[in-house]
Design a protein around this motif. Structure first.
Motif, PDB file in Angstrom:
ATOM      1  N   PRO A  86      -6.326  -1.540  -6.937  1.00 25.07           N
ATOM      2  CA  PRO A  86      -5.172  -0.728  -6.545  1.00 25.07           C
ATOM      3  C   PRO A  86      -5.024   0.491  -7.451  1.00 25.07           C
ATOM      4  N   ALA A  87      -4.652   1.613  -6.880  1.00 24.51           N
ATOM      5  CA  ALA A  87      -4.480   2.847  -7.652  1.00 24.51           C
ATOM      6  C   ALA A  87      -3.157   2.793  -8.401  1.00 24.51           C
ATOM      7  N   MET A  88      -3.123   1.920  -9.402  1.00 23.45           N
ATOM      8  CA  MET A  88      -1.952   1.681 -10.230  1.00 23.45           C
ATOM      9  C   MET A  88      -2.356   1.858 -11.700  1.00 23.45           C
ATOM     10  N   PRO A  89      -1.394   1.937 -12.610  1.00 20.52           N
ATOM     11  CA  PRO A  89      -1.740   2.077 -14.028  1.00 20.52           C
ATOM     12  C   PRO A  89      -2.683   0.977 -14.494  1.00 20.52           C
ATOM     13  N   SER A  90      -3.629   1.370 -15.340  1.00 20.85           N
ATOM     14  CA  SER A  90      -4.649   0.436 -15.819  1.00 20.85           C
ATOM     15  C   SER A  90      -4.702   0.451 -17.334  1.00 20.85           C
ATOM     16  N   THR A  91      -5.293  -0.598 -17.876  1.00 16.03           N
ATOM     17  CA  THR A  91      -5.543  -0.695 -19.314  1.00 16.03           C
ATOM     18  C   THR A  91      -7.039  -0.922 -19.511  1.00 16.03           C
ATOM     19  N   ILE A  92      -7.633  -0.138 -20.402  1.00 14.48           N
ATOM     20  CA  ILE A  92      -9.057  -0.264 -20.696  1.00 14.48           C
ATOM     21  C   ILE A  92      -9.224  -0.745 -22.132  1.00 14.48           C
ATOM     22  N   GLU A  93     -10.041  -1.781 -22.285  1.00 11.12           N
ATOM     23  CA  GLU A  93     -10.361  -2.320 -23.601  1.00 11.12           C
ATOM     24  C   GLU A  93     -11.874  -2.291 -23.792  1.00 11.12           C
TER      25      GLU A  93
ATOM     26  N   PRO B 117       0.804  -1.229   0.000  1.00 13.12           N
ATOM     27  CA  PRO B 117       0.000   0.000   0.000  1.00 13.12           C
ATOM     28  C   PRO B 117       0.836   1.278   0.000  1.00 13.12           C
ATOM     29  N   ASP B 118       1.902   1.307   0.786  1.00  7.17           N
ATOM     30  CA  ASP B 118       2.726   2.514   0.857  1.00  7.17           C
ATOM     31  C   ASP B 118       3.391   2.803  -0.485  1.00  7.17           C
ATOM     32  N   GLU B 119       3.824   1.768  -1.176  1.00  6.92           N
ATOM     33  CA  GLU B 119       4.447   1.966  -2.483  1.00  6.92           C
ATOM     34  C   GLU B 119       3.437   2.474  -3.506  1.00  6.92           C
ATOM     35  N   VAL B 120       2.209   1.973  -3.443  1.00  5.22           N
ATOM     36  CA  VAL B 120       1.173   2.433  -4.371  1.00  5.22           C
ATOM     37  C   VAL B 120       0.908   3.923  -4.172  1.00  5.22           C
ATOM     38  N   VAL B 121       0.720   4.337  -2.919  1.00  5.13           N
ATOM     39  CA  VAL B 121       0.429   5.748  -2.629  1.00  5.13           C
ATOM     40  C   VAL B 121       1.615   6.627  -3.023  1.00  5.13           C
ATOM     41  N   ALA B 122       2.822   6.180  -2.752  1.00  4.50           N
ATOM     42  CA  ALA B 122       4.010   6.972  -3.074  1.00  4.50           C
ATOM     43  C   ALA B 122       4.167   7.189  -4.569  1.00  4.50           C
ATOM     44  N   ALA B 123       3.644   6.268  -5.373  1.00  4.36           N
ATOM     45  CA  ALA B 123       3.791   6.370  -6.833  1.00  4.36           C
ATOM     46  C   ALA B 123       2.707   7.228  -7.479  1.00  4.36           C
ATOM     47  N   LEU B 124       1.704   7.663  -6.730  1.00  6.01           N
ATOM     48  CA  LEU B 124       0.632   8.461  -7.316  1.00  6.01           C
ATOM     49  C   LEU B 124       1.113   9.888  -7.582  1.00  6.01           C
TER      50      LEU B 124
ATOM     51  N   VAL C 163      -7.637  10.162  -7.245  1.00  2.30           N
ATOM     52  CA  VAL C 163      -8.538   9.007  -7.363  1.00  2.30           C
ATOM     53  C   VAL C 163      -8.651   8.234  -6.054  1.00  2.30           C
ATOM     54  N   GLN C 164      -7.907   8.621  -5.035  1.00  2.00           N
ATOM     55  CA  GLN C 164      -7.840   7.829  -3.802  1.00  2.00           C
ATOM     56  C   GLN C 164      -9.215   7.481  -3.245  1.00  2.00           C
ATOM     57  N   GLY C 165      -9.381   6.240  -2.842  1.00  5.22           N
ATOM     58  CA  GLY C 165     -10.632   5.775  -2.280  1.00  5.22           C
ATOM     59  C   GLY C 165     -10.909   6.309  -0.887  1.00  5.22           C
ATOM     60  N   ALA C 166     -12.141   6.110  -0.445  1.00  8.47           N
ATOM     61  CA  ALA C 166     -12.570   6.657   0.836  1.00  8.47           C
ATOM     62  C   ALA C 166     -12.217   5.764   2.016  1.00  8.47           C
ATOM     63  N   TRP C 167     -12.058   4.473   1.786  1.00 16.08           N
ATOM     64  CA  TRP C 167     -11.700   3.563   2.876  1.00 16.08           C
ATOM     65  C   TRP C 167     -10.213   3.201   2.853  1.00 16.08           C
ATOM     66  N   ARG C 168      -9.626   3.075   1.664  1.00 15.07           N
ATOM     67  CA  ARG C 168      -8.213   2.728   1.556  1.00 15.07           C
ATOM     68  C   ARG C 168      -7.531   3.727   0.626  1.00 15.07           C
ATOM     69  N   PRO C 169      -6.497   4.426   1.084  1.00 12.85           N
ATOM     70  CA  PRO C 169      -5.844   5.446   0.251  1.00 12.85           C
ATOM     71  C   PRO C 169      -5.079   4.876  -0.932  1.00 12.85           C
ATOM     72  N   TRP C 170      -4.863   3.552  -0.956  1.00 12.80           N
ATOM     73  CA  TRP C 170      -4.103   2.934  -2.051  1.00 12.80           C
ATOM     74  C   TRP C 170      -5.023   2.328  -3.105  1.00 12.80           C
ATOM     75  N   GLU C 171      -6.335   2.535  -2.983  1.00 10.37           N
ATOM     76  CA  GLU C 171      -7.283   2.041  -3.972  1.00 10.37           C
ATOM     77  C   GLU C 171      -7.887   3.171  -4.794  1.00 10.37           C
TER      78      GLU C 171
END
Length: 276
Positions: A81-88, A7-14, A36-44
């Motif tokens: 997770p608040a990480m890079p995504s791909t949409i198709e 989680p800490d790495e995800v937030v740090a990369a935003l 985009v941070q979620g309301a319950w988890r800052p890494w989502e």
């Protein structure tokens, strides 16, 4: 993805230096920002900007000026997770007057959201148009509302709220607005911009404190009978919780011209765990 990321790495990369919710990376790939941070988890991801982003991709897919989005349903498959995504996006059922589209969001090789949307033909029905949904007071006549401070995260922090009379536990009535673009450098359609606020409906009138109870929605369905105008979005809804852990949030969605859509969200209700 077999294990959750740190989680800490995800937030740090935003990214924190962009006003937008997402930065386009090309080829349907997007980098989320701190907003985009979620309301319950800052890494989502909060689901709301995800709804907007998928609506944007659905709206632009094989774009036709003679068609309009009439229903959008997203199924959330769990942790996002608040990480890079791909949409198709693909056309499931092509047609002259109705089309069914499907979109997926993939993060770290795992599909986290699947969306379906109906497009229907644009026809002149102005002579018979009508509705009986109560219109909300105009946002410029209402005071600012600080009630959403019970929620944390970059997404809620990015919004401005006005409280509508009649608001209370289990009864969410508010206007909301954001100055943040959905996608950096892109002017998305008014419908995508509005849908990026839709999932907030489940948080404006909680029955209990979100510090003591979890009640995330596992899906969201939005039915539109009119395309929205850009600007403030009004939400007027009710939250129902049953005795065995299921819940439902049902909300009318407004722009300043009146109601234009109905939102339904199926909830999973449970006490807040000690270790979230």
């Amino acid at each position: 993805m077999n294990a959750l990321p740190d989680p800490d790495e995800v937030v740090a990369a935003l990214p924190t230096d962009s006003p937008a919710y997402f930065q386009p990376l090309g080829g349907g790939r997007y980098q989320p920002t701190i907003h985009v941070q979620g309301a319950w988890r800052p890494w989502e991801h909060h689901l709301a900007p995800v709804v907007g982003l998928l609506t944007h991709e659905l709206h632009e897919h094989e774009k036709r000026e003679d068609m309009q989005l009439s229903r959008i349903t997203l199924e959330a498959y769990g942790v996002m997770p608040a990480m890079p995504s791909t949409i198709e996006v693909r056309t499931v059922r092509p047609g002259r007057t109705i089309e069914l589209l499907e979109a997926t969001m993939t993060i770290a090789d795992r599909v986290v959201v699947r969306a379906h949307a109906w497009r229907i033909a644009v026809v002149d029905t102005a002579a018979v148009a009508g509705q009986e949904v109560e219109q909300l007071p105009a946002p410029d006549t209402l005071p600012d509302w600080e009630g959403m401070n019970v929620w944390s995260g970059g997404f809620i922090d990015s919004l401005t709220f006005k409280e509508v009379p009649g608001h209370g536990p289990g009864r969410g009535r508010a206007w909301l607005h954001t100055d943040h673009p959905l996608v950096e450098g892109v002017e998305v359609s008014p419908v995508a911009a509005a849908m990026a606020l839709s999932d907030t409906a489940n948080g404006i009138g909680p029955r209990q404190s979100p510090a003591e109870w979890m009640f995330p929605n596992v899906e969201i369905s939005i039915h539109l009978w009119r395309q929205p105008e850009r600007g403030w979005v009004g939400l007027d809804g009710q939250v129902m919780w049953g005795p065995t852990g299921a819940g439902l949030t049902s909300t009318w969605m407004h722009d300043e011209q009146g109601a234009f859509a109905r939102i339904e969200q199926s909830l999973t209700v449970r006490p807040m765990p000690e270790n979230l």
